[in-house]
Scaffold this active site. Structure first.
Site, short mmCIF file in Angstrom:
data_model
loop_
_atom_site.label_atom_id
_atom_site.label_comp_id
_atom_site.label_asym_id
_atom_site.label_seq_id
_atom_site.Cartn_x
_atom_site.Cartn_y
_atom_site.Cartn_z
N ASP A 265 48.13 62.08 22.32
CA ASP A 265 47.03 63.24 22.68
C ASP A 265 46.55 63.71 21.92
O ASP A 265 46.09 63.07 20.24
CB ASP A 265 48.67 63.74 22.52
N LYS B 102 35.98 61.22 26.85
CA LYS B 102 36.58 62.91 26.92
C LYS B 102 36.02 64.13 26.32
O LYS B 102 34.99 63.56 25.74
CB LYS B 102 37.89 62.91 26.21
N LEU C 252 36.82 57.20 23.62
CA LEU C 252 38.26 57.19 22.82
C LEU C 252 38.61 55.27 24.06
O LEU C 252 37.78 55.46 25.09
CB LEU C 252 38.99 57.96 24.12
N GLU C 253 39.52 54.45 23.52
CA GLU C 253 40.15 53.42 23.87
C GLU C 253 40.63 54.09 26.07
O GLU C 253 40.84 55.37 26.09
CB GLU C 253 40.83 53.04 22.98
N TYR C 254 40.28 52.76 26.73
CA TYR C 254 40.78 53.59 27.62
C TYR C 254 42.47 52.39 28.25
O TYR C 254 41.98 51.80 27.69
CB TYR C 254 39.73 52.61 28.59
N ALA C 255 42.99 53.52 28.36
CA ALA C 255 44.68 52.50 28.97
C ALA C 255 44.22 52.71 30.95
O ALA C 255 44.40 53.39 31.60
CB ALA C 255 45.27 53.69 27.96
N ASP D 238 53.91 65.89 20.40
CA ASP D 238 53.58 66.52 20.95
C ASP D 238 53.35 65.64 22.61
O ASP D 238 53.20 65.23 23.08
CB ASP D 238 51.99 67.13 21.69
N LYS E 287 42.72 70.95 30.11
CA LYS E 287 42.38 72.24 30.22
C LYS E 287 41.48 72.78 29.05
O LYS E 287 40.44 73.57 29.59
CB LYS E 287 43.30 72.99 28.80
CL1 ASH Z 1 42.05 58.92 26.79
C1 ASH Z 1 42.19 57.66 28.10
C2 ASH Z 1 42.25 56.30 28.25
N1 ASH Z 1 42.23 55.91 29.42
C3 ASH Z 1 43.05 56.62 29.85
C4 ASH Z 1 43.55 57.45 31.67
N2 ASH Z 1 43.85 55.69 32.42
C5 ASH Z 1 44.00 55.77 33.54
C6 ASH Z 1 44.08 54.46 34.19
C7 ASH Z 1 44.35 54.36 35.24
C8 ASH Z 1 44.32 55.31 36.28
N3 ASH Z 1 44.76 54.72 37.38
C9 ASH Z 1 45.73 53.61 37.92
C10 ASH Z 1 46.11 53.33 39.26
O1 ASH Z 1 46.27 54.43 39.72
C11 ASH Z 1 45.43 55.45 39.91
C12 ASH Z 1 45.55 56.36 38.30
C13 ASH Z 1 44.13 56.68 35.95
C14 ASH Z 1 44.19 56.42 34.56
N4 ASH Z 1 43.62 58.10 31.77
C15 ASH Z 1 44.13 58.89 31.23
C16 ASH Z 1 44.66 60.37 32.23
C17 ASH Z 1 43.77 61.53 31.33
C18 ASH Z 1 44.80 62.42 32.56
C19 ASH Z 1 45.80 62.30 33.33
N5 ASH Z 1 45.35 61.58 33.78
C20 ASH Z 1 45.36 60.50 33.18
C21 ASH Z 1 43.48 59.45 30.16
N6 ASH Z 1 43.34 58.33 29.71
#
Ligand code: ASH
Length: 270
Positions: free
Chosen positions: A156, A42, A90-93, A138, A23
């Site tokens: 979040d 972010k 932020l930490e990457y997930a 949340d 948003k």
């Molecule tokens: Cl904060 C933050 C830290 N890391 C992430 C992240 N990591 C992440 C990893 C891998 C994949 N892909 C893996 C293969 O298939 C396609 C997607 C997407 C997001 N995504 C979001 C996010 C936020 C909103 C919508 N969607 C994803 C927020 N993040």
């Protein structure tokens, strides 16, 4: 992770692909040039934040998030801003959102072992937050990320980011997870998290939220009546735990320390 410098700036980073839209702004994959450390960046637009009057919330969330250290809470390493945007480092997930992972399941749901593992991780993160009087995180699949080895991370900051194509977001986010006391606009306590935990447990096992329906009003009605149906395939133990969390009176919901030792959790996690 990047050591707290006195100030960071955008050109310290190589910006990668868009990870998700929100948003107030988007999340990008990024890499700190000197250390080559990969992060999620972010980007929040000050104007949108100003227009939505959430500056104080953003400040509070950043203040809280930057001091949290827990294996199931996403790290906020640092932040910086220019005259137009606020940037959160932020930490990457690496395995994306739980929302995405749920959609990617052929059956659109998880088995009991996987579901119980996520619920147990979330429980320990919520205990950590509640001990610090932090509530209302949340919790819903859109706001839960999967780190290295699929470890769950609460990600979040009080506003959710969503997949570019996630249907469920409405102007104020999905209402599926709201507890009765919030639907009625009553003050909420940390027991709201117990309700959301029950909603999440249901959704992981079933594939959709318990009070899901075609419009807000229908959903609100079901929430206030705690009206949900469990499919046949749900085990008695899982059904029992869900019934102890989806309880109208916030005081009567099963406390987190008891969720952690519930027979369903013990049976399906190591
Ligand atoms: Cl904060 C933050 C830290 N890391 C992430 C992240 N990591 C992440 C990893 C891998 C994949 N892909 C893996 C293969 O298939 C396609 C997607 C997407 C997001 N995504 C979001 C996010 C936020 C909103 C919508 N969607 C994803 C927020 N993040």
């Amino acid at each position: 992770p990047p050591k707290p410098k006195k100030t960071w700036e955008l050109n310290n980073f190589d910006i990668g692909r868009l990870l998700g839209r929100g948003k107030f702004g988007n999340v990008y994959l990024a890499r700190e040039k000197e250390s080559q450390f990969v992060v999620a960046l972010k980007v929040l637009f000050k104007r949108q934040i100003g227009e939505s009057n959430v500056e104080h919330q953003v400040r509070r969330e950043i203040e809280i998030q930057s001091h949290l250290r827990h294996p199931h809470i996403l790290r906020l390493y640092a932040y910086f801003h220019d005259d137009v945007r606020i940037y959160l480092i932020l930490e990457y997930a690496p395995q994306g959102t739980l929302f995405n992972a749920l959609q990617a399941q052929p059956s659109k749901r998880f088995d009991e072992r996987q579901s119980a593992t996520y619920i147990k991780s979330l429980c320990s993160a919520l205990l950590y937050l509640h001990e610090r009087d932090i509530i209302h995180r949340d919790i819903k699949p859109e706001n839960l990320l999967l780190g290295h080895k699929g470890v769950l991370k609460i990600a979040d900051f009080g506003w959710s980011v969503h997949e570019p194509n996630s249907m469920r977001m409405t102007l104020c986010g999905t209402v599926d997870y709201l507890p009765p006391e919030m639907v009625q606009g009553k003050p909420h306590t940390k027991n709201v998290d117990l309700w959301s935990l029950g909603v999440l447990c249901f959704e992981l096992l079933v594939g959709h939220a318990p009070f899901y329906s075609k419009n807000y009003d229908e959903t609100y009605k079901k929430i206030l009546k705690v009206e949900y149906k469990l499919p046949e395939h749900i085990s008695k133990a899982a059904a029992h735990l869900i019934s102890k969390l989806l309880v109208l009176n916030p005081q009567h919901r099963l406390p987190l320390d008891q969720v952690l030792v519930h027979p369903w959790i013990l049976a399906h996690t190591k």
